[in-house]
Design a protein around this motif. Sequence first.
Motif, short mmCIF file in Angstrom:
data_model
loop_
_atom_site.label_atom_id
_atom_site.label_comp_id
_atom_site.label_asym_id
_atom_site.label_seq_id
_atom_site.Cartn_x
_atom_site.Cartn_y
_atom_site.Cartn_z
N SER A 6 0.85 -1.19 0.00
CA SER A 6 0.00 0.00 0.00
C SER A 6 0.89 1.24 0.00
CB SER A 6 -0.93 -0.01 1.21
OG SER A 6 -0.17 0.02 2.39
N VAL A 102 -13.43 8.15 0.06
CA VAL A 102 -13.02 6.79 0.40
C VAL A 102 -11.51 6.69 0.60
CG1 VAL A 102 -12.98 4.41 -0.46
CG2 VAL A 102 -15.01 5.81 -0.77
N PRO A 104 -8.96 5.42 -1.43
CA PRO A 104 -8.41 4.07 -1.62
C PRO A 104 -6.89 4.10 -1.63
CG PRO A 104 -9.30 4.92 -3.67
CD PRO A 104 -9.63 5.91 -2.60
N ARG A 105 -6.28 3.13 -0.99
CA ARG A 105 -4.82 3.09 -0.85
C ARG A 105 -4.14 2.18 -1.86
NH1 ARG A 105 -3.13 5.48 3.87
NH2 ARG A 105 -4.80 6.02 5.27
N ARG A 106 -4.87 1.39 -2.55
CA ARG A 106 -4.28 0.47 -3.52
C ARG A 106 -4.88 0.73 -4.89
NH1 ARG A 106 -1.98 -4.40 -0.96
NH2 ARG A 106 -2.19 -4.11 1.28
N ALA A 109 -8.11 -1.20 -5.54
CA ALA A 109 -9.29 -0.59 -4.91
C ALA A 109 -9.79 0.59 -5.73
CB ALA A 109 -8.97 -0.16 -3.49
N MET A 112 -11.53 -0.82 -8.82
CA MET A 112 -12.84 -1.37 -8.50
C MET A 112 -13.84 -0.25 -8.21
SD MET A 112 -12.39 -4.47 -9.02
CE MET A 112 -13.93 -5.14 -8.50
N LEU A 113 -13.38 0.81 -7.58
CA LEU A 113 -14.24 1.97 -7.33
C LEU A 113 -14.68 2.60 -8.66
CD1 LEU A 113 -15.46 3.66 -5.05
CD2 LEU A 113 -13.40 5.06 -5.13
#
Length: 121
Positions: A6, A102, A104-106, A109, A112-113
């Motif tokens: 991450s 949100v 996202p850290r990866r 993710a 997918m978002l």
Amino acid sequence: MAYARSLPSDVFARRPFGRELAAGAVAGQVSGLVMAGAMMALFSVFLHESPFFPIEAIAAAVLGEHVVGSLDAQTLIVGVLVHQLGPSLVWGVFFGAVVWLVKPRRGMALMMLGLLVGAVA
């Protein structure tokens, strides 16, 4: 798994809201162009219509139904502008706001978002 690390938390702490919205707007413009290209291909291959039929249909909302079937420069410009400055921009900015919320850290993710927002759009 070295590729699944991450990102450091300070990377996201420094990002202002406006930067996420701008990045989302750019992502919306790119995805809007990709979607328009895909729709042009689908209408051409499967429905045996002109590849420009989706753009003509969008332009018909502004210029009237008479533009469907007769592609000219005005129809093309209005159709692309309405598509890019309407739903593509709105959903892109929405995506940027969701990313800001949100955080996202990866990369997976984030992807997918993006797929989730694209499916809802």
